[in-house]
Design a protein around this motif. Structure first.
Motif, PDB file in Angstrom:
ATOM      1  N   THR A   4      12.066   3.099  10.593  1.00 35.51           N
ATOM      2  CA  THR A   4      12.149   2.698  11.982  1.00 35.51           C
ATOM      3  C   THR A   4      12.255   1.180  12.063  1.00 35.51           C
ATOM      4  O   THR A   4      11.339   0.466  11.664  1.00 35.51           O
ATOM      5  CB  THR A   4      10.908   3.178  12.758  1.00 35.51           C
ATOM      6  OG1 THR A   4      10.824   4.594  12.611  1.00 35.51           O
ATOM      7  CG2 THR A   4      11.004   2.818  14.211  1.00 35.51           C
ATOM      8  N   LEU A   6      12.104  -2.458  13.419  1.00 39.06           N
ATOM      9  CA  LEU A   6      11.248  -3.130  14.387  1.00 39.06           C
ATOM     10  C   LEU A   6      12.090  -4.139  15.157  1.00 39.06           C
ATOM     11  O   LEU A   6      13.016  -4.732  14.614  1.00 39.06           O
ATOM     12  CB  LEU A   6      10.080  -3.789  13.671  1.00 39.06           C
ATOM     13  CG  LEU A   6       9.165  -2.759  12.984  1.00 39.06           C
ATOM     14  CD1 LEU A   6       8.207  -3.436  12.031  1.00 39.06           C
ATOM     15  CD2 LEU A   6       8.401  -1.963  14.023  1.00 39.06           C
ATOM     16  N   ALA A  11       6.998  -8.395  15.933  1.00 31.77           N
ATOM     17  CA  ALA A  11       6.610  -6.992  15.769  1.00 31.77           C
ATOM     18  C   ALA A  11       6.546  -6.632  14.285  1.00 31.77           C
ATOM     19  O   ALA A  11       5.636  -5.920  13.841  1.00 31.77           O
ATOM     20  CB  ALA A  11       7.590  -6.074  16.500  1.00 31.77           C
ATOM     21  N   PHE A  12       7.508  -7.123  13.509  1.00 32.33           N
ATOM     22  CA  PHE A  12       7.509  -6.893  12.070  1.00 32.33           C
ATOM     23  C   PHE A  12       6.242  -7.484  11.451  1.00 32.33           C
ATOM     24  O   PHE A  12       5.569  -6.837  10.643  1.00 32.33           O
ATOM     25  CB  PHE A  12       8.766  -7.509  11.444  1.00 32.33           C
ATOM     26  CG  PHE A  12       8.829  -7.345   9.951  1.00 32.33           C
ATOM     27  CD1 PHE A  12       9.327  -6.185   9.381  1.00 32.33           C
ATOM     28  CD2 PHE A  12       8.386  -8.361   9.109  1.00 32.33           C
ATOM     29  CE1 PHE A  12       9.375  -6.030   8.002  1.00 32.33           C
ATOM     30  CE2 PHE A  12       8.433  -8.219   7.739  1.00 32.33           C
ATOM     31  CZ  PHE A  12       8.931  -7.044   7.185  1.00 32.33           C
ATOM     32  N   ALA A  14       3.337  -8.148  12.863  1.00 28.28           N
ATOM     33  CA  ALA A  14       2.152  -7.383  13.259  1.00 28.28           C
ATOM     34  C   ALA A  14       2.026  -6.107  12.433  1.00 28.28           C
ATOM     35  O   ALA A  14       0.929  -5.762  11.961  1.00 28.28           O
ATOM     36  CB  ALA A  14       2.221  -7.053  14.754  1.00 28.28           C
ATOM     37  N   GLU A  15       3.124  -5.408  12.220  1.00 32.42           N
ATOM     38  CA  GLU A  15       3.099  -4.180  11.425  1.00 32.42           C
ATOM     39  C   GLU A  15       2.786  -4.502   9.957  1.00 32.42           C
ATOM     40  O   GLU A  15       2.023  -3.781   9.305  1.00 32.42           O
ATOM     41  CB  GLU A  15       4.425  -3.438  11.535  1.00 32.42           C
ATOM     42  CG  GLU A  15       4.500  -2.161  10.725  1.00 32.42           C
ATOM     43  CD  GLU A  15       3.479  -1.102  11.095  1.00 32.42           C
ATOM     44  OE1 GLU A  15       3.280  -0.181  10.275  1.00 32.42           O
ATOM     45  OE2 GLU A  15       2.868  -1.155  12.185  1.00 32.42           O
ATOM     46  N   ARG A  18      -0.860  -5.157   9.596  1.00 33.01           N
ATOM     47  CA  ARG A  18      -1.566  -3.889   9.716  1.00 33.01           C
ATOM     48  C   ARG A  18      -1.518  -3.122   8.394  1.00 33.01           C
ATOM     49  O   ARG A  18      -2.466  -2.448   8.006  1.00 33.01           O
ATOM     50  CB  ARG A  18      -0.960  -3.052  10.843  1.00 33.01           C
ATOM     51  CG  ARG A  18      -1.761  -1.788  11.180  1.00 33.01           C
ATOM     52  CD  ARG A  18      -1.050  -0.869  12.133  1.00 33.01           C
ATOM     53  NE  ARG A  18       0.107  -0.227  11.539  1.00 33.01           N
ATOM     54  CZ  ARG A  18       0.062   0.767  10.639  1.00 33.01           C
ATOM     55  NH1 ARG A  18      -1.089   1.226  10.213  1.00 33.01           N
ATOM     56  NH2 ARG A  18       1.169   1.289  10.162  1.00 33.01           N
ATOM     57  N   ARG A  19      -0.400  -3.259   7.677  1.00 33.06           N
ATOM     58  CA  ARG A  19      -0.214  -2.577   6.391  1.00 33.06           C
ATOM     59  C   ARG A  19      -0.839  -3.326   5.216  1.00 33.06           C
ATOM     60  O   ARG A  19      -0.747  -2.890   4.083  1.00 33.06           O
ATOM     61  CB  ARG A  19       1.277  -2.409   6.096  1.00 33.06           C
ATOM     62  CG  ARG A  19       1.984  -1.462   7.027  1.00 33.06           C
ATOM     63  CD  ARG A  19       3.436  -1.325   6.616  1.00 33.06           C
ATOM     64  NE  ARG A  19       4.183  -0.492   7.528  1.00 33.06           N
ATOM     65  CZ  ARG A  19       5.364   0.040   7.240  1.00 33.06           C
ATOM     66  NH1 ARG A  19       5.929  -0.195   6.057  1.00 33.06           N
ATOM     67  NH2 ARG A  19       5.993   0.782   8.121  1.00 33.06           N
ATOM     68  N   GLN A  69      15.529  -1.229   5.930  1.00 32.81           N
ATOM     69  CA  GLN A  69      14.327  -1.758   5.296  1.00 32.81           C
ATOM     70  C   GLN A  69      14.315  -1.385   3.821  1.00 32.81           C
ATOM     71  O   GLN A  69      14.951  -0.410   3.419  1.00 32.81           O
ATOM     72  CB  GLN A  69      13.083  -1.187   5.979  1.00 32.81           C
ATOM     73  CG  GLN A  69      12.981  -1.593   7.431  1.00 32.81           C
ATOM     74  CD  GLN A  69      11.761  -1.008   8.118  1.00 32.81           C
ATOM     75  OE1 GLN A  69      11.000  -0.239   7.545  1.00 32.81           O
ATOM     76  NE2 GLN A  69      11.560  -1.390   9.372  1.00 32.81           N
TER      77      GLN A  69
END
Length: 98
Positions: A4, A6, A11-12, A14-15, A18-19, A69
């Motif tokens: 998906t 981003l 946004a990338f 932040a993700e 998170r990872r 990706q």
């Protein structure tokens, strides 16, 4: 490998955080740039944001376009080639603990 896409770098990032990635940056490559087989001391999760590139890992080459990706673990030999218009991608790095 597409996943998906981003919508933007924030946004990338932040993700990625998170990872568990600890560094996020944007890389820009010149037209027709070729980077011979090499490795990195960090793991990578990246998304192409402009242009096109070819990533070769284990004898298999992927043609990547905006929104695509890819991931690479630490110390994985790979080569990169960039298209006629160059390319940019967002990259998250997971550095090894010091």
């Amino acid at each position: 490998m597409s996943a998906t896409a981003l919508p933007d770098l924030s946004a990338f990032e932040a993700e990625a955080r998170r990872r568990g990635f600890d560094e996020v940056l944007e890389r820009h490559w010149a037209p027709h740039k070729v980077i011979d087989t090499h490795t990195h001391s960090f793991g990578v999760w990246a998304q192409v944001s402009r242009g096109e590139m070819w990533l070769t890992v284990g004898g298999q080459t992927q043609h990547l376009l905006p929104g695509d990706q890819f991931t690479l673990d630490h110390d994985v030999p790979h080569a990169e080639r960039y298209g006629a218009d160059g390319a940019s991608y967002w990259v998250a790095r997971r550095n090894r603990p010091g």
